[in-house]
Design a protein around this motif. Structure first.
Motif, PDB file in Angstrom:
ATOM      1  N   THR A 379      -3.323 -84.911 -40.651  1.00  0.00           N
ATOM      2  CA  THR A 379      -2.531 -84.617 -39.465  1.00  0.00           C
ATOM      3  C   THR A 379      -3.243 -83.469 -38.746  1.00  0.00           C
ATOM      4  OG1 THR A 379      -0.527 -85.258 -40.659  1.00  0.00           O
ATOM      5  CG2 THR A 379      -0.223 -84.055 -38.600  1.00  0.00           C
ATOM      6  N   PHE A 380      -3.506 -83.639 -37.444  1.00  0.00           N
ATOM      7  CA  PHE A 380      -4.404 -82.715 -36.757  1.00  0.00           C
ATOM      8  C   PHE A 380      -3.831 -82.265 -35.409  1.00  0.00           C
ATOM      9  CE2 PHE A 380      -6.927 -85.531 -39.412  1.00  0.00           C
ATOM     10  CZ  PHE A 380      -7.722 -84.640 -40.133  1.00  0.00           C
ATOM     11  N   TYR A 381      -4.148 -81.025 -35.053  1.00  0.00           N
ATOM     12  CA  TYR A 381      -3.746 -80.487 -33.754  1.00  0.00           C
ATOM     13  C   TYR A 381      -4.834 -80.782 -32.726  1.00  0.00           C
ATOM     14  CZ  TYR A 381      -2.214 -77.286 -30.115  1.00  0.00           C
ATOM     15  OH  TYR A 381      -1.802 -76.749 -28.917  1.00  0.00           O
ATOM     16  N   ILE A 382      -4.410 -81.281 -31.565  1.00  0.00           N
ATOM     17  CA  ILE A 382      -5.329 -81.633 -30.469  1.00  0.00           C
ATOM     18  C   ILE A 382      -5.162 -80.621 -29.340  1.00  0.00           C
ATOM     19  CG2 ILE A 382      -5.965 -83.415 -28.801  1.00  0.00           C
ATOM     20  CD1 ILE A 382      -4.431 -85.413 -30.662  1.00  0.00           C
ATOM     21  N   GLU A 383      -6.288 -80.181 -28.795  1.00  0.00           N
ATOM     22  CA  GLU A 383      -6.245 -79.286 -27.638  1.00  0.00           C
ATOM     23  C   GLU A 383      -7.444 -79.594 -26.745  1.00  0.00           C
ATOM     24  OE1 GLU A 383      -4.758 -75.035 -27.861  1.00  0.00           O
ATOM     25  OE2 GLU A 383      -6.920 -74.701 -27.565  1.00  0.00           O
ATOM     26  N   ASN A 384      -7.143 -79.774 -25.453  1.00  0.00           N
ATOM     27  CA  ASN A 384      -8.186 -80.055 -24.457  1.00  0.00           C
ATOM     28  C   ASN A 384      -9.079 -81.224 -24.871  1.00  0.00           C
ATOM     29  OD1 ASN A 384      -7.286 -77.900 -22.839  1.00  0.00           O
ATOM     30  ND2 ASN A 384      -8.543 -76.446 -23.994  1.00  0.00           N
ATOM     31  N   GLY A 385      -8.463 -82.261 -25.393  1.00  0.00           N
ATOM     32  CA  GLY A 385      -9.184 -83.484 -25.708  1.00  0.00           C
ATOM     33  C   GLY A 385      -9.996 -83.450 -26.976  1.00  0.00           C
ATOM     34  N   GLU A 386      -9.813 -82.422 -27.795  1.00  0.00           N
ATOM     35  CA  GLU A 386     -10.560 -82.314 -29.044  1.00  0.00           C
ATOM     36  C   GLU A 386      -9.617 -82.008 -30.203  1.00  0.00           C
ATOM     37  OE1 GLU A 386     -13.481 -79.290 -28.616  1.00  0.00           O
ATOM     38  OE2 GLU A 386     -14.714 -80.431 -27.198  1.00  0.00           O
ATOM     39  N   ILE A 387     -10.003 -82.471 -31.392  1.00  0.00           N
ATOM     40  CA  ILE A 387      -9.262 -82.093 -32.592  1.00  0.00           C
ATOM     41  C   ILE A 387      -9.703 -80.678 -32.962  1.00  0.00           C
ATOM     42  CG2 ILE A 387      -8.980 -82.560 -35.047  1.00  0.00           C
ATOM     43  CD1 ILE A 387      -9.168 -85.525 -34.392  1.00  0.00           C
TER      44      ILE A 387
END
Length: 444
Positions: A379-387
């Motif tokens: 389970t991963f956090y995404i920010e600005n189109g990136e993991i």
């Protein structure tokens, strides 16, 4: 004797029908050869092949029915199983909802059998395990997985002249990859009809990447988040919901598709207009047997069209009672989507959470299909189109009905297996807003 030809199966079924003295008789013959290999802690633990053939005989005297099963097919055994079914029928109470056997039907064959898949050998299974284990050992990771493959046939006949025969084959592969300290976990799963489309050495890389990347997960506050559900994660929730697409449950007020004041929601807008489900026994990606358990022909049919419910499953009894036409219960579920991959959806997300899998899903409220369950295996956090980083797993409380009204974007459907049903599904990755996470889970 596990895989009988059509002629061999029909000869046995015809004998059974002739032996019966009941008002009606239905005989079903099925056989399979199933192979498997299991590995854990980077070592093969079990491997084997199981073959079996069964005959099920159901007879009826009026509305009294009896069923008996046997796996021996000499004349004496066939007569014994028929007489046993008849004895049980005479002892049973009348069934007020009894439906007689279907009449003669016409079935359109579907491409459920693949010769390459049916020919999977012990050597091939060993190579799948080795490819999975070697890739993990190279990265100092630990693999645990299971490959199951098989070929089978189904045949049936009844005293009304109906007969059907068809062979099928398929494979399922799953592998969970953990870091040596148990802090990171990745997963990959494949459900296929054609073994030539399967490459364990390639597919395992997905689980390896996620296991490595998920180590050292950070805690995020529970709440409502934009999420990207991979197809396997979405399938668990959607398959649960489809169990309630039963006309009787809806008409009797026992489902989310029940209408206030009586009746069901056929024709009503229940989902986002981008939601489309259909069933097609002859679909090239997820073909299924051309008949259902009652021997009714399956048809290509819309289930949800532009967000509106257009079809429910009517049993033969409920169809007769409701003045509807009974059709074969769907054997697959195909959801329309777009052409983007999960990675494409991630690139288009400013902030959100990527969910690899959902598991341990349980019902909270059948009237709204409110489900609870957990994320797992990456389970991963995404920010600005990136993991950006891995996050601790969550418990969620969410209804797939609400979920499918909060769609931002749908990706390209792939073949998966629903957790709560045996039907094959084509489900897209989906980007959703306001998905409800209620608490954290320490499990990886």
């Amino acid at each position: 004797m596990s895989i009988l030809t059509e002629a061999q199966a029909k000869a046995i079924l015809d004998k059974v029908i002739k032996l019966s003295t009941a008002d009606e008789c239905t005989a079903q013959l099925s056989g399979s050869i199933d192979g498997n290999i299991r590995f854990a802690l980077n070592n093969v633990s079990t491997s084997g092949v199981v073959d079996n053939t069964d005959l099920v005989v159901q007879v009826a005297f009026g509305k009294r029915s009896g069923v008996a099963t046997i796996n021996q097919f000499d004349d004496a055994s066939l007569e014994r199983v028929v007489r046993r079914a008849e004895e049980l029928a005479r002892l049973s109470p009348e069934n007020p909802e009894f439906m007689p056997a279907v009449g003669k039907q016409a079935y359109t064959p579907t491409r459920t059998f693949n010769a390459s898949t049916a020919a999977i050998s012990p050597e091939y299974r060993a190579k799948v395990a080795a490819d999975s284990i070697d890739a993990c050992k190279a990265e100092k990771l630990v693999a645990a997985g299971f490959l199951q493959d098989g070929q089978s046939f189904q045949a049936f006949a009844n005293s009304n002249g109906n007969f059907g025969y068809q062979q099928s084959s398929g494979l399922d592969y799953t592998c969970t990859v953990r870091t040596e300290d148990g802090s990171g976990s990745g997963w990959v799963g494949r459900n296929l009809g054609d073994v030539d489309k399967f490459d364990a050495g390639q597919d395992i890389r997905t689980a390896v990447r996620k296991a490595t990347a998920s180590s050292g997960a950070k805690a995020l506050e529970p709440g409502k988040y934009t999420v990207i559900l991979e197809p396997a994660a979405a399938a668990g929730l959607i398959s649960f919901m489809m169990n309630y697409f039963d006309a009787r449950q809806a008409d009797e007020g026992r489902s989310f598709l029940s209408k206030k004041g009586g009746g069901n929601k056929i024709g009503e807008q229940v989902y986002d207009p981008r939601v489309n489900f259909h069933a097609d026994p002859g679909d090239a990606d997820v073909p299924v047997m051309p008949w259902d358990g009652d021997g009714l022909p399956r048809e290509k049919m819309d289930i949800v069209k532009d967000g509106k419910v257009v079809a429910l499953d009517y049993s033969r009894y409920w169809a007769q009672k409701s003045g509807k036409r009974a059709v074969g219960t769907p054997g697959n579920l195909i959801m329309a989507g777009g052409d983007k991959s999960t990675a494409d959806l991630v690139r288009g997300t400013s902030k959100g959470i990527l969910v690899t899998r959902t598991w341990y899903i349980r019902m909270v409220d059948p009237q709204t299909v409110l489900l609870t369950g957990l994320t797992r295996d990456g389970t991963f956090y995404i920010e600005n189109g990136e993991i950006k980083y891995p996050v601790k797993n969550f418990r969620f409380n969410e209804s797939p009905v609400i979920m499918l009204n909060n769609i931002e974007e749908l990706g390209k459907p792939i073949r998966v297996q629903g957790d709560e049903s045996s039907i094959a599904m084509m489900i897209p990755p989906m980007k959703l807003r306001d998905f409800t996470f209620t608490s954290l889970s320490d499990a990886v």
